[in-house]
Motif scaffolding. Structure first.
Motif, PDB file in Angstrom:
ATOM      1  N   LYS A  65      10.758  -5.659  13.409  1.00 40.09           N
ATOM      2  CA  LYS A  65      11.913  -5.009  12.799  1.00 40.09           C
ATOM      3  C   LYS A  65      11.814  -5.034  11.279  1.00 40.09           C
ATOM      4  O   LYS A  65      12.092  -4.038  10.601  1.00 40.09           O
ATOM      5  CB  LYS A  65      13.200  -5.698  13.251  1.00 40.09           C
ATOM      6  N   ALA A  66      11.372  -6.160  10.740  1.00 41.10           N
ATOM      7  CA  ALA A  66      11.209  -6.276   9.294  1.00 41.10           C
ATOM      8  C   ALA A  66      10.104  -5.353   8.780  1.00 41.10           C
ATOM      9  O   ALA A  66      10.251  -4.698   7.743  1.00 41.10           O
ATOM     10  CB  ALA A  66      10.913  -7.722   8.919  1.00 41.10           C
ATOM     11  N   ASP A  73       6.732 -10.129  18.770  1.00 37.39           N
ATOM     12  CA  ASP A  73       7.693 -10.726  17.843  1.00 37.39           C
ATOM     13  C   ASP A  73       8.596  -9.597  17.338  1.00 37.39           C
ATOM     14  O   ASP A  73       8.284  -8.928  16.346  1.00 37.39           O
ATOM     15  CB  ASP A  73       6.949 -11.394  16.682  1.00 37.39           C
ATOM     16  N   VAL A  74       9.718  -9.380  18.008  1.00 34.16           N
ATOM     17  CA  VAL A  74      10.589  -8.252  17.689  1.00 34.16           C
ATOM     18  C   VAL A  74      11.188  -8.391  16.288  1.00 34.16           C
ATOM     19  O   VAL A  74      11.312  -7.401  15.558  1.00 34.16           O
ATOM     20  CB  VAL A  74      11.699  -8.103  18.755  1.00 34.16           C
ATOM     21  N   ALA A  75      11.541  -9.605  15.892  1.00 31.45           N
ATOM     22  CA  ALA A  75      12.115  -9.801  14.566  1.00 31.45           C
ATOM     23  C   ALA A  75      11.109  -9.440  13.469  1.00 31.45           C
ATOM     24  O   ALA A  75      11.457  -8.778  12.474  1.00 31.45           O
ATOM     25  CB  ALA A  75      12.570 -11.254  14.406  1.00 31.45           C
ATOM     26  N   LYS A  76       9.869  -9.867  13.636  1.00 37.61           N
ATOM     27  CA  LYS A  76       8.822  -9.525  12.673  1.00 37.61           C
ATOM     28  C   LYS A  76       8.598  -8.018  12.639  1.00 37.61           C
ATOM     29  O   LYS A  76       8.439  -7.422  11.561  1.00 37.61           O
ATOM     30  CB  LYS A  76       7.525 -10.249  13.042  1.00 37.61           C
ATOM     31  N   ARG A  86      11.226  -1.577   8.863  1.00 38.37           N
ATOM     32  CA  ARG A  86      12.485  -1.224   8.211  1.00 38.37           C
ATOM     33  C   ARG A  86      12.288  -0.014   7.301  1.00 38.37           C
ATOM     34  O   ARG A  86      11.341   0.062   6.520  1.00 38.37           O
ATOM     35  CB  ARG A  86      13.013  -2.416   7.404  1.00 38.37           C
TER      36      ARG A  86
END
Length: 327
Positions: free
Chosen positions: A67-68, A62-65, A71
């Motif tokens: 990235k968050a 899950d790239v979006a997860k 951060r």
């Protein structure tokens, strides 16, 4: 040759943190790939290594997860990867190899625990597929980059849970025996340790050394499949079903749990060694009795069982390490 399971008696202990292990280190110029590097122990290891100059690549389902979660941490690169999907593993590895970079540290930290029965597209049980077979294939595909480093380490996160089961070579995917989520987990964690023995035997002559480890008992997202009975089983809940705090359970913090990961990946105390199972920033003793609370059971570091697992893993994945080499 696999090193002996004899503790070194280091200056670290169960309270040491990942930051403490790396205190004073400058690892600029090194590159690490950390599976599971956006959650739990993997995230803390990624943070600690990036803070001392390591360029960290985090493969993520899950790239979006991811990235968050990452951060604000510099020197972190993300790329898609699903350890239960062979094509996804190959695509990630091809992308990394195309960059021409050497790979100094491969930290196989991703995993699932005590999951309900689920199978990948090949019919393989999910814990064995994710925790072992996916990392077996990933390491094989990244082997040329490990060779480029002229001195690399492959670190696999096993667990005290390896004591729950050796590898069942007759039915590793529960095709015939009743499924037990804890036996499946224990088998996969034994496989992680045996993989380190096999990979070290294969890589030693080329400067690639491999290690496995138990990070300690820790509250992480790895426990998402557990019910209250499971929490009681691992000593994380009282008789009334109340979850205990980290201190009450006698567990480690995530920062302490990640210490042995980065110690195995970087410590000069392990130079010239490999194939061993570690805990509390030291080589673990061999636990020949079920009553011993620390150490590794013989079935998880046996060279002959490691060879059997290697052969079976090649057959199940269709993957061989470069030049047809064998452990």
């Amino acid at each position: 040759m696999t090193s002996t399971q004899i503790p070194l008696h280091t200056d670290f202990d169960s309270a040491t943190t990942a930051t403490g292990v790396l205190d004073g280190c400058d690892l600029s110029g090194m590159t690490a790939v950390i599976t599971g590097g956006y959650s739990g122990l993997g995230l803390e290891a990624a943070r600690a290594l990036a803070n001392v100059g390591v360029s960290v690549v985090v493969p993520a389902r899950d790239v979006a997860k991811a990235k968050a979660a990452l951060r604000g941490i510099e020197q972190i690169e993300l790329a898609p990867l699903d350890l239960m999907d062979p094509a996804s593993i190959d695509a990630f590895a091809q992308q990394f190899l195309a960059s021409g970079r050497p790979l100094h540290i491969l930290l196989n930290a991703a995993g699932i625990m005590a999951a309900p029965l689920r199978r990948d597209s090949r019919g393989y049980e999910s814990q064995f597929s994710t925790n072992h077979l996916g990392h077996f294939q990933l390491t094989a595909r990244l082997w040329p980059a490990l060779l480029r480093a002229n001195g690399a380490r492959v670190v696999s996160v096993s667990s005290l849970g390896h004591r729950l089961s050796p590898v069942d070579f007759d039915d590793p995917n529960f095709d015939r025996r009743p499924y037990d989520k804890w036996i499946a987990y224990g088998q996969s964690k034994t496989a992680n340790a045996l993989f380190a023995v096999g990979a070290d035997g294969l890589g030693e002559a080329e400067g690639i050394r491999a290690f496995s480890l138990h990070p300690g008992s820790i509250f992480t997202p790895l426990s998402r499949h557990l019910d209250i009975d499971d929490y009681r089983r691992v000593g994380a809940a009282d008789a009334d079903g109340n979850l205990l705090s980290t201190e009450q359970a006698g567990f480690k913090t995530v920062e302490q749990g990640a210490a042995t990961l980065v110690w195995c990946a970087t410590s000069h105390q392990l130079d010239g060694m490999g194939g061993v199972y570690c805990e509390d920033c030291d080589i673990a003793p061999l636990a020949v009795s079920e009553n011993e609370k620390a150490g590794v059971r013989p079935w998880a570091v046996d060279p002959e069982l490691a060879r059997r697992l290697w052969t079976m893993s090649e057959q199940l994945t269709g993957v061989r390490f470069p030049a047809g080499q064998h452990a």
